[in-house]
Scaffold this motif. Structure first.
Motif, PDB file in Angstrom:
ATOM      1  N   GLY B 195       0.823  -1.085   0.077  1.00  9.28           N
ATOM      2  CA  GLY B 195       0.204  -0.056  -0.078  1.00  9.28           C
ATOM      3  C   GLY B 195       0.808   1.152   0.023  1.00  9.28           C
ATOM      4  O   GLY B 195       0.702   2.315  -0.890  1.00  9.28           O
ATOM      5  N   TYR B 196       2.039   1.266   0.791  1.00 13.85           N
ATOM      6  CA  TYR B 196       2.865   2.413   1.016  1.00 13.85           C
ATOM      7  C   TYR B 196       3.324   2.566  -0.433  1.00 13.85           C
ATOM      8  O   TYR B 196       3.683   3.669  -0.959  1.00 13.85           O
ATOM      9  N   LEU B 197       3.947   1.423  -0.947  1.00 11.64           N
ATOM     10  CA  LEU B 197       4.840   1.589  -2.344  1.00 11.64           C
ATOM     11  C   LEU B 197       3.869   2.102  -3.278  1.00 11.64           C
ATOM     12  O   LEU B 197       4.310   2.946  -4.216  1.00 11.64           O
ATOM     13  N   GLU B 198       2.720   1.611  -3.369  1.00  8.80           N
ATOM     14  CA  GLU B 198       1.709   2.010  -4.448  1.00  8.80           C
ATOM     15  C   GLU B 198       1.390   3.447  -4.392  1.00  8.80           C
ATOM     16  O   GLU B 198       1.256   4.355  -5.291  1.00  8.80           O
ATOM     17  N   ALA B 199       1.084   3.516  -3.213  1.00  7.32           N
ATOM     18  CA  ALA B 199       0.753   5.064  -2.927  1.00  7.32           C
ATOM     19  C   ALA B 199       2.068   6.047  -3.271  1.00  7.32           C
ATOM     20  O   ALA B 199       1.871   7.217  -3.845  1.00  7.32           O
ATOM     21  N   HIS B 200       3.147   5.728  -2.982  1.00  3.03           N
ATOM     22  CA  HIS B 200       4.471   6.535  -3.574  1.00  3.03           C
ATOM     23  C   HIS B 200       4.552   6.740  -4.960  1.00  3.03           C
ATOM     24  O   HIS B 200       4.903   7.702  -5.433  1.00  3.03           O
ATOM     25  N   LEU B 201       4.199   5.442  -5.427  1.00  5.61           N
ATOM     26  CA  LEU B 201       4.322   5.346  -7.033  1.00  5.61           C
ATOM     27  C   LEU B 201       3.291   6.213  -7.465  1.00  5.61           C
ATOM     28  O   LEU B 201       3.337   7.300  -8.511  1.00  5.61           O
ATOM     29  N   GLN B 202       2.060   6.313  -7.086  1.00  3.99           N
ATOM     30  CA  GLN B 202       1.088   7.227  -7.594  1.00  3.99           C
ATOM     31  C   GLN B 202       1.399   8.579  -7.413  1.00  3.99           C
ATOM     32  O   GLN B 202       1.163   9.485  -8.354  1.00  3.99           O
TER      33      GLN B 202
END
Lengths: 125, 213
Positions: B195-202
């Motif tokens: 979740g953290y990595l996906e949010a960071h990518l977004q």
């Protein structure tokens, strides 16, 4: 085997449901994690044997092994190691360190046997 | 550097730093801490064995463990990928993070460093967006790495995520962590990490799109 395969009493040696959660259900990742643990186990065993010379070194080794055990869903080993890590926060005698070692090694050997059979079950070829 | 030194397979600090793609300061740090074999000439210059430099270069070039994960999959050509540096001396932990990220987040590039020193070199070489680090490592641990990233202006955009089985008390005893470090305790939730990595990518994508307009 059920999801708590290898359990003797109480906390399971290996918790298949926890491993599935760790790998977000990905079967190939679960197998990779088990294989990775088994590849690392002989080195960790050797490190433990060497670390008996001091409380600090033994504690560090115990902590590292506990970290690996988390990812292999080795619940009982985590429980055993957590207790020893706590005991090793203060300097203990060599006798106590050897006693700790004697309690960890059979647990580690049992865990390895359980994980080997788990992999054999999942990858029959 | 003398021809004699060159013929003996020795390199100067500048040459070695260039081969490794790191600064002279980082290279000197490696020499001073005994991470790479070197001799000192009578004039006080460091000479480093070419074979040692090449071995370290090969090791640093390993962006993922030998388990055979693809480096990355470019599912959206032209879109920026998230560059992740994983710092851990535990092969099972590396397998977990790299295995999970490469499977669940194909727009990622994972690099592995097996201690804080390797991590410092990889920080210079790869400029990661996120550093996922263990805290207990020798000789240069995750605490030192997190503090170094926190204090250096050139790394102010690097997000640090520490994964540990240490208790809060033990973390305090070791001097604590900078406030901007995200702390995840083991056993960690893979959903939380992803979740953290996906949010960071977004957020990275939004930032890129905003810059283009």
């Amino acid at each position: 085997m059920n999801e708590f395969s290898g359990s003797l009493v109480g906390t399971p040696v290996f918790n298949a449901a926890a491993l599935a959660r760790t790998a977000m259900g990905d079967e190939s990742l679960q197998i990779d994690l088990l294989k990775s643990f088994l590849r690392s186990a002989p080195g960790m065993r050797a490190d433990l044997l060497q670390a008996v010379i001091s409380s600090a070194q033994l504690r560090e080794c115990v902590h590292r092994l506990k970290g690996s055990c988390h990812f292999a869903a080795a619940d009982r080993m985590v429980e055993v190691l957590t207790a020893h890590e706590l005991a090793l926060r203060k300097e203990v005698s060599e006798r106590t360190r050897r006693k700790i070692m004697r309690s960890i090694l059979p647990e580690l050997d049992l865990l390895v046997r359980v994980l080997v059979s788990e992999i054999a079950r999942r990858c029959p070829t | 550097m003398t021809e004699l030194a060159k013929s003996n397979g020795l390199l100067g600090v500048g040459e070695a730093a260039e081969i490794l793609g790191v600064s002279r300061t980082s290279l000197q740090r490696l020499v001073d801490t005994g991470r790479i074999a070197a001799i000192k000439t009578s004039g006080g210059h460091r000479r480093i064995e070419r074979s040692a430099v090449m071995a370290l270069r090969d090791r640093l070039a390993t962006t993922v463990p030998a388990a055979g994960h693809a480096l990355y999959t470019m599912t959206h050509p032209g879109r920026r990928k998230i560059e992740i540096l994983i710092v851990d001396d535990d092969e099972v932990a590396i397998e977990f993070v790299v295995g999970l990220v490469t499977r669940k987040l194909p727009e990622s590039v994972c690099t592995v460093a097996r201690d804080g020193f390797e991590a410092v070199l990889q920080l210079e070489r790869r400029r990661p967006d996120v550093v996922i680090t263990d805290l207990c490592m020798t000789p240069f641990d995750g605490f030192g790495l997190a503090r170094l990233i926190h204090t250096k202006a050139e790394y102010r955009d690097v997000c640090v995520l520490a994964i540990t089985a240490l208790s809060d008390e033990e973390i305090r005893e070791r001097g604590g962590l900078p406030a901007d470090v995200l702390l995840y305790k083991k056993p960690m939730s893979p959903e939380r990490l992803m979740g953290y990595l996906e949010a960071h990518l977004q957020a990275m994508r939004k930032h890129c799109e905003g810059s283009r307009r």
